[in-house]
Write a protein that holds these residues in place. Structure first.
Motif, PDB file in Angstrom:
ATOM      1  N   VAL A   1       0.823  -1.217   0.000  1.00  0.00           N
ATOM      2  CA  VAL A   1       0.000   0.000   0.000  1.00  0.00           C
ATOM      3  C   VAL A   1       0.856   1.268   0.000  1.00  0.00           C
ATOM      4  O   VAL A   1       0.621   2.189  -0.792  1.00  0.00           O
ATOM      5  N   TYR A   2       1.844   1.330   0.897  1.00  0.00           N
ATOM      6  CA  TYR A   2       2.634   2.561   1.047  1.00  0.00           C
ATOM      7  C   TYR A   2       3.931   2.522   0.248  1.00  0.00           C
ATOM      8  O   TYR A   2       4.410   3.562  -0.197  1.00  0.00           O
ATOM      9  N   GLY A   3       4.489   1.324   0.120  1.00  0.00           N
ATOM     10  CA  GLY A   3       5.750   1.198  -0.615  1.00  0.00           C
ATOM     11  C   GLY A   3       5.548   1.092  -2.112  1.00  0.00           C
ATOM     12  O   GLY A   3       6.521   1.102  -2.871  1.00  0.00           O
ATOM     13  N   GLY A   4       4.292   0.927  -2.531  1.00  0.00           N
ATOM     14  CA  GLY A   4       4.012   0.767  -3.957  1.00  0.00           C
ATOM     15  C   GLY A   4       4.440  -0.589  -4.485  1.00  0.00           C
ATOM     16  O   GLY A   4       4.660  -0.773  -5.685  1.00  0.00           O
ATOM     17  N   THR A  56      -1.714   6.902  11.276  1.00  0.00           N
ATOM     18  CA  THR A  56      -1.891   6.400   9.910  1.00  0.00           C
ATOM     19  C   THR A  56      -1.946   7.564   8.933  1.00  0.00           C
ATOM     20  O   THR A  56      -2.458   8.627   9.271  1.00  0.00           O
ATOM     21  N   THR A  57      -1.401   7.364   7.753  1.00  0.00           N
ATOM     22  CA  THR A  57      -1.583   8.353   6.692  1.00  0.00           C
ATOM     23  C   THR A  57      -2.515   7.805   5.623  1.00  0.00           C
ATOM     24  O   THR A  57      -2.771   8.461   4.628  1.00  0.00           O
ATOM     25  N   GLY A  58      -3.021   6.598   5.865  1.00  0.00           N
ATOM     26  CA  GLY A  58      -3.829   5.941   4.831  1.00  0.00           C
ATOM     27  C   GLY A  58      -5.216   5.563   5.282  1.00  0.00           C
ATOM     28  O   GLY A  58      -5.879   4.758   4.636  1.00  0.00           O
ATOM     29  N   LEU A 116       7.037   8.527  14.799  1.00  0.00           N
ATOM     30  CA  LEU A 116       5.612   8.815  14.615  1.00  0.00           C
ATOM     31  C   LEU A 116       4.913   7.625  13.972  1.00  0.00           C
ATOM     32  O   LEU A 116       3.834   7.205  14.407  1.00  0.00           O
ATOM     33  N   ALA A 117       5.540   7.042  12.951  1.00  0.00           N
ATOM     34  CA  ALA A 117       4.930   5.908  12.243  1.00  0.00           C
ATOM     35  C   ALA A 117       4.744   4.708  13.168  1.00  0.00           C
ATOM     36  O   ALA A 117       3.841   3.896  12.974  1.00  0.00           O
ATOM     37  N   LEU A 118       5.612   4.608  14.191  1.00  0.00           N
ATOM     38  CA  LEU A 118       5.528   3.477  15.126  1.00  0.00           C
ATOM     39  C   LEU A 118       4.563   3.742  16.280  1.00  0.00           C
ATOM     40  O   LEU A 118       4.388   2.899  17.147  1.00  0.00           O
ATOM     41  N   LEU A 153      -5.958   1.666  10.775  1.00  0.00           N
ATOM     42  CA  LEU A 153      -6.031   1.759  12.227  1.00  0.00           C
ATOM     43  C   LEU A 153      -4.716   2.281  12.808  1.00  0.00           C
ATOM     44  O   LEU A 153      -4.657   2.659  13.978  1.00  0.00           O
ATOM     45  N   GLY A 154      -3.673   2.282  11.997  1.00  0.00           N
ATOM     46  CA  GLY A 154      -2.375   2.737  12.495  1.00  0.00           C
ATOM     47  C   GLY A 154      -1.772   1.789  13.516  1.00  0.00           C
ATOM     48  O   GLY A 154      -1.017   2.197  14.399  1.00  0.00           O
ATOM     49  N   LEU A 155      -2.108   0.518  13.377  1.00  0.00           N
ATOM     50  CA  LEU A 155      -1.620  -0.481  14.329  1.00  0.00           C
ATOM     51  C   LEU A 155      -0.720  -1.521  13.690  1.00  0.00           C
ATOM     52  O   LEU A 155      -0.232  -2.429  14.361  1.00  0.00           O
ATOM     53  N   GLY A 156      -0.495  -1.395  12.387  1.00  0.00           N
ATOM     54  CA  GLY A 156       0.270  -2.428  11.681  1.00  0.00           C
ATOM     55  C   GLY A 156       1.720  -2.502  12.123  1.00  0.00           C
ATOM     56  O   GLY A 156       2.201  -3.546  12.565  1.00  0.00           O
ATOM     57  N   LEU A 157       2.428  -1.384  12.027  1.00  0.00           N
ATOM     58  CA  LEU A 157       3.855  -1.367  12.379  1.00  0.00           C
ATOM     59  C   LEU A 157       4.051  -1.615  13.870  1.00  0.00           C
ATOM     60  O   LEU A 157       4.871  -2.453  14.263  1.00  0.00           O
ATOM     61  N   GLY A 186       9.686   2.678  -2.261  1.00  0.00           N
ATOM     62  CA  GLY A 186       8.672   3.724  -2.211  1.00  0.00           C
ATOM     63  C   GLY A 186       9.205   5.004  -1.568  1.00  0.00           C
ATOM     64  O   GLY A 186      10.416   5.210  -1.505  1.00  0.00           O
ATOM     65  N   PRO A 187       8.299   5.832  -1.055  1.00  0.00           N
ATOM     66  CA  PRO A 187       8.677   7.154  -0.536  1.00  0.00           C
ATOM     67  C   PRO A 187       9.455   7.121   0.775  1.00  0.00           C
ATOM     68  O   PRO A 187      10.040   8.136   1.165  1.00  0.00           O
ATOM     69  N   GLY A 188       9.458   5.960   1.451  1.00  0.00           N
ATOM     70  CA  GLY A 188      10.127   5.889   2.744  1.00  0.00           C
ATOM     71  C   GLY A 188       9.300   6.540   3.840  1.00  0.00           C
ATOM     72  O   GLY A 188       8.230   7.102   3.585  1.00  0.00           O
ATOM     73  N   ILE A 189       9.787   6.471   5.062  1.00  0.00           N
ATOM     74  CA  ILE A 189       9.090   7.024   6.226  1.00  0.00           C
ATOM     75  C   ILE A 189       9.961   8.134   6.802  1.00  0.00           C
ATOM     76  O   ILE A 189      11.070   7.887   7.277  1.00  0.00           O
ATOM     77  N   ALA A 190       9.447   9.374   6.770  1.00  0.00           N
ATOM     78  CA  ALA A 190      10.246  10.521   7.207  1.00  0.00           C
ATOM     79  C   ALA A 190      10.403  10.531   8.722  1.00  0.00           C
ATOM     80  O   ALA A 190      11.483  10.812   9.241  1.00  0.00           O
TER      81      ALA A 190
HETATM   82  N1  ATP Z   1       6.609   0.599   3.563  1.00  0.00           N
HETATM   83  C1  ATP Z   1       6.202   1.833   3.902  1.00  0.00           C
HETATM   84  N2  ATP Z   1       6.538   2.896   3.102  1.00  0.00           N
HETATM   85  C2  ATP Z   1       6.131   4.153   3.429  1.00  0.00           C
HETATM   86  N3  ATP Z   1       5.378   4.457   4.512  1.00  0.00           N
HETATM   87  C3  ATP Z   1       5.010   3.444   5.328  1.00  0.00           C
HETATM   88  C4  ATP Z   1       5.397   2.094   5.064  1.00  0.00           C
HETATM   89  N4  ATP Z   1       4.905   1.327   6.070  1.00  0.00           N
HETATM   90  C5  ATP Z   1       4.247   2.152   6.894  1.00  0.00           C
HETATM   91  N5  ATP Z   1       4.297   3.430   6.459  1.00  0.00           N
HETATM   92  C6  ATP Z   1       3.726   4.625   7.117  1.00  0.00           C
HETATM   93  O1  ATP Z   1       3.548   4.344   8.480  1.00  0.00           O
HETATM   94  C7  ATP Z   1       2.177   4.540   8.843  1.00  0.00           C
HETATM   95  C8  ATP Z   1       1.810   3.584   9.939  1.00  0.00           C
HETATM   96  O2  ATP Z   1       1.788   2.247   9.416  1.00  0.00           O
HETATM   97  P1  ATP Z   1       0.852   1.174  10.125  1.00  0.00           P
HETATM   98  O3  ATP Z   1       0.983  -0.116   9.423  1.00  0.00           O
HETATM   99  O4  ATP Z   1       1.162   1.196  11.592  1.00  0.00           O
HETATM  100  O5  ATP Z   1      -0.602   1.793   9.948  1.00  0.00           O
HETATM  101  P2  ATP Z   1      -1.570   1.784   8.675  1.00  0.00           P
HETATM  102  O6  ATP Z   1      -1.027   0.884   7.610  1.00  0.00           O
HETATM  103  O7  ATP Z   1      -1.807   3.198   8.306  1.00  0.00           O
HETATM  104  O8  ATP Z   1      -2.886   1.155   9.296  1.00  0.00           O
HETATM  105  P3  ATP Z   1      -3.135  -0.396   9.628  1.00  0.00           P
HETATM  106  O9  ATP Z   1      -1.881  -1.157   9.344  1.00  0.00           O
HETATM  107  O10 ATP Z   1      -3.476  -0.431  11.104  1.00  0.00           O
HETATM  108  O11 ATP Z   1      -4.275  -0.782   8.760  1.00  0.00           O
HETATM  109  C9  ATP Z   1       1.420   4.373   7.549  1.00  0.00           C
HETATM  110  O12 ATP Z   1       0.163   5.034   7.592  1.00  0.00           O
HETATM  111  C10 ATP Z   1       2.377   5.019   6.552  1.00  0.00           C
HETATM  112  O13 ATP Z   1       2.294   6.407   6.594  1.00  0.00           O
END
Ligand code: ATP
Ligand code: MG
Length: 139
Positions: free
Chosen positions: A58-61, A101-103, A94-96, A106-110, A86-90
């Motif tokens: 999704v985020y890395g393309g 979430t930027t998408g 915050l992402a952790l 739930l923002g719980l994946g990482l 992809g764009p990387g995580i700045a």
């Molecule tokens: N591979 C990646 N490349 C760029 N940005 C990423 C990548 N993985 C995570 N991120 C950024 O980190 C944020 C937090 O990721 P996380 O997996 O915790 O939440 P989410 O994907 O937004 O929601 P969820 O996983 O709970 O459905 C993402 O919203 C995105 O902005």
């Protein structure tokens, strides 16, 4: 590469579609069984891998995954590396953060994935892609 850890042949796979994410889950399950992880630990690792594969897509393309059995002389385990260009995580802190979430997720994946594994490492930065390495050891 972590010092003192022997690794088997990595099993590599592309992550370009939802079907690939399903295949990642299956591959991780198979390798986790071979490494003799408990059923609970298999499931934790598969869950973490599923979240990280989805982020790669999704985020890395899209990107790739490598799954390897590892052995540190005391324990066997499974190491998984997710990589994308992809764009990387700045802002990694915050992402952790739980709920960030930027998408619209739930923002719980990482953050959840980090809690489900024994070792968790991210190499990322704005404009240079993302590489996430996780390891789960048999106990
Ligand atoms: N591979 C990646 N490349 C760029 N940005 C990423 C990548 N993985 C995570 N991120 C950024 O980190 C944020 C937090 O990721 P996380 O997996 O915790 O939440 P989410 O994907 O937004 O929601 P969820 O996983 O709970 O459905 C993402 O919203 C995105 O902005
Ligand atoms: Mg996610």
């Amino acid at each position: 590469m972590t010092a003192g850890v022997d690794v088997g042949h990595p099993q590599a796979q592309a992550i370009e579609s939802d079907e690939d994410v399903v295949r990642v889950r299956q591959l991780v399950r198979t390798v986790a069984v071979a490494a003799k992880l408990s059923l609970v630990d298999q499931t934790k690792l598969v869950t973490a891998a599923s979240e990280l594969a989805r982020n790669t897509l999704v985020y890395g393309g899209g990107g790739s995954v490598e799954v390897t059995t590892v052995d540190n002389g005391l324990r066997r385990g499974v190491r998984i590396v997710f990589a994308d260009s992809g764009p990387g995580i700045a802002d990694l802190d915050l992402a952790l953060t739980d709920g960030y979430t930027t998408g619209g997720g739930l923002g719980l994946g990482l953050s959840g994935a980090r809690r489900l594994v024994d070792e968790f490492d991210i190499d990322t930065g704005a404009g240079r892609g993302t590489r996430v390495t996780v390891t789960k050891w048999a106990r």
